[in-house]
Motif scaffolding. Structure first.
Motif, short mmCIF file in Angstrom:
data_model
loop_
_atom_site.label_atom_id
_atom_site.label_comp_id
_atom_site.label_asym_id
_atom_site.label_seq_id
_atom_site.Cartn_x
_atom_site.Cartn_y
_atom_site.Cartn_z
N SER A 6 6.25 70.22 69.06
CA SER A 6 7.05 70.31 67.85
C SER A 6 7.74 68.98 67.61
O SER A 6 8.43 68.45 68.47
CB SER A 6 8.09 71.42 68.02
N LEU A 7 7.53 68.42 66.42
CA LEU A 7 8.16 67.16 66.05
C LEU A 7 9.51 67.40 65.38
O LEU A 7 10.37 66.52 65.36
CB LEU A 7 7.25 66.38 65.11
N PHE A 8 9.68 68.57 64.81
CA PHE A 8 10.91 68.94 64.11
C PHE A 8 11.01 70.46 64.12
O PHE A 8 10.01 71.15 63.94
CB PHE A 8 10.89 68.44 62.67
N GLN A 9 12.21 70.95 64.33
CA GLN A 9 12.42 72.39 64.24
C GLN A 9 13.87 72.64 63.82
O GLN A 9 14.79 72.04 64.36
CB GLN A 9 12.15 73.07 65.57
N GLU A 10 14.02 73.52 62.83
CA GLU A 10 15.35 73.90 62.38
C GLU A 10 15.35 75.37 62.01
O GLU A 10 14.54 75.81 61.20
CB GLU A 10 15.78 73.06 61.17
N PRO A 53 26.12 90.08 62.33
CA PRO A 53 25.86 88.64 62.55
C PRO A 53 24.64 88.38 63.44
O PRO A 53 23.87 87.45 63.19
CB PRO A 53 27.13 88.14 63.22
N VAL A 54 24.45 89.23 64.45
CA VAL A 54 23.28 89.07 65.32
C VAL A 54 21.99 89.24 64.51
O VAL A 54 21.03 88.47 64.66
CB VAL A 54 23.34 90.04 66.51
N LEU A 55 21.97 90.25 63.63
CA LEU A 55 20.79 90.47 62.79
C LEU A 55 20.55 89.30 61.84
O LEU A 55 19.40 88.92 61.60
CB LEU A 55 20.91 91.77 62.00
N LEU A 56 21.63 88.73 61.30
CA LEU A 56 21.48 87.56 60.44
C LEU A 56 20.82 86.39 61.18
O LEU A 56 19.95 85.71 60.65
CB LEU A 56 22.82 87.12 59.86
N PHE A 57 21.27 86.16 62.41
CA PHE A 57 20.68 85.09 63.21
C PHE A 57 19.23 85.40 63.54
O PHE A 57 18.35 84.53 63.42
CB PHE A 57 21.46 84.86 64.50
N VAL A 62 12.50 79.92 60.57
CA VAL A 62 12.41 78.62 61.23
C VAL A 62 11.48 77.73 60.42
O VAL A 62 10.43 78.17 59.95
CB VAL A 62 11.87 78.77 62.67
N VAL A 63 11.89 76.47 60.25
CA VAL A 63 11.02 75.47 59.64
C VAL A 63 10.66 74.50 60.76
O VAL A 63 11.54 74.00 61.47
CB VAL A 63 11.74 74.72 58.49
N GLU A 64 9.36 74.28 60.93
CA GLU A 64 8.90 73.45 62.05
C GLU A 64 7.76 72.54 61.60
O GLU A 64 6.90 72.95 60.83
CB GLU A 64 8.43 74.37 63.18
N ALA A 71 5.20 74.79 59.61
CA ALA A 71 5.50 76.22 59.56
C ALA A 71 6.84 76.38 58.86
O ALA A 71 7.82 75.75 59.24
CB ALA A 71 5.56 76.79 60.97
N ALA A 72 6.85 77.20 57.82
CA ALA A 72 8.08 77.45 57.06
C ALA A 72 8.18 78.95 56.83
O ALA A 72 7.49 79.50 55.97
CB ALA A 72 8.06 76.70 55.74
N GLY A 73 9.01 79.60 57.65
CA GLY A 73 9.06 81.06 57.58
C GLY A 73 7.68 81.60 57.91
O GLY A 73 7.08 81.21 58.91
N PRO A 74 7.11 82.45 57.05
CA PRO A 74 5.80 83.03 57.34
C PRO A 74 4.62 82.10 57.01
O PRO A 74 3.49 82.38 57.40
CB PRO A 74 5.76 84.26 56.44
N ALA A 75 4.87 81.02 56.30
CA ALA A 75 3.78 80.15 55.85
C ALA A 75 3.40 79.12 56.91
O ALA A 75 4.24 78.62 57.65
CB ALA A 75 4.19 79.42 54.57
#
Length: 162
Positions: A6-10, A53-57, A62-64, A71-75
């Motif tokens: 992974s070069l980037f992940q948020e 809050p746990v469910l929100l997290f 994830v965008v990677e 990868a952006a969410g399901p895409a």
């Protein structure tokens, strides 16, 4: 085959204000039960004040950027078909989600993140013109995508020279 690094992940997790609202909402739902039972009300308020809050997290996309794919969410889309990312400051991001919105763009957007990127999709077979992503670190995403594209070009060049 080695795993792609992974070069980037948020993770687009909610900010403190959204978490506070989720806690308050959970506690208020528990308080509604006060006329029935104080104990049930307190237990429900504590449980929901933690659960929401746990469910929100857990539900945060994830965008990677990996060496071969974004990868952006399901895409999932190969870096080869992505154009140059455009970093969107707060005002640009508001425009692209408001008056300048394009219905066919693929968006992974969270209202509590006010910056992001727009990445054109260059594949003529794909009806989606661009990815629009909420990101707290759009510059890091752009650098990672550039690095992934550069690596792919080098790999393609080296495979053609063999």
């Amino acid at each position: 085959m080695a795993a792609m690094s992974s070069l980037f992940q948020e993770r687009l997790h909610p900010g403190p204000f959204v978490i506070l609202i989720a806690v308050i909402f959970g506690v208020l739902l528990g308080a509604i039960l006060m006329p029935l039972s104080e104990i049930v009300s307190i237990v429900t308020a504590l449980a929901l004040g933690i659960l929401f809050p746990v469910l929100l997290f857990a539900a945060s996309p994830v965008v990677e950027v990996r060496e071969d794919v974004v990868a952006a969410g399901p895409a999932r889309i190969e870096v080869d078909v992505l154009g140059e990312p455009r970093i969107l400051a707060k005002s640009d991001f508001a425009k692209i989600l408001g008056p300048d919105i394009r219905p066919l763009d693929f968006r992974v957007v969270r209202g509590w993140i006010s910056t992001g990127v727009e990445v054109p999709i260059l594949d003529p077979e794909d009806p989606t013109p661009a990815l629009v992503l909420s990101l707290r670190r759009p510059e890091d995403f752009a650098l990672a995508l550039k690095a992934a594209k550069t690596k792919r070009v080098r790999e393609d060049d080296s495979s053609h020279t063999r």
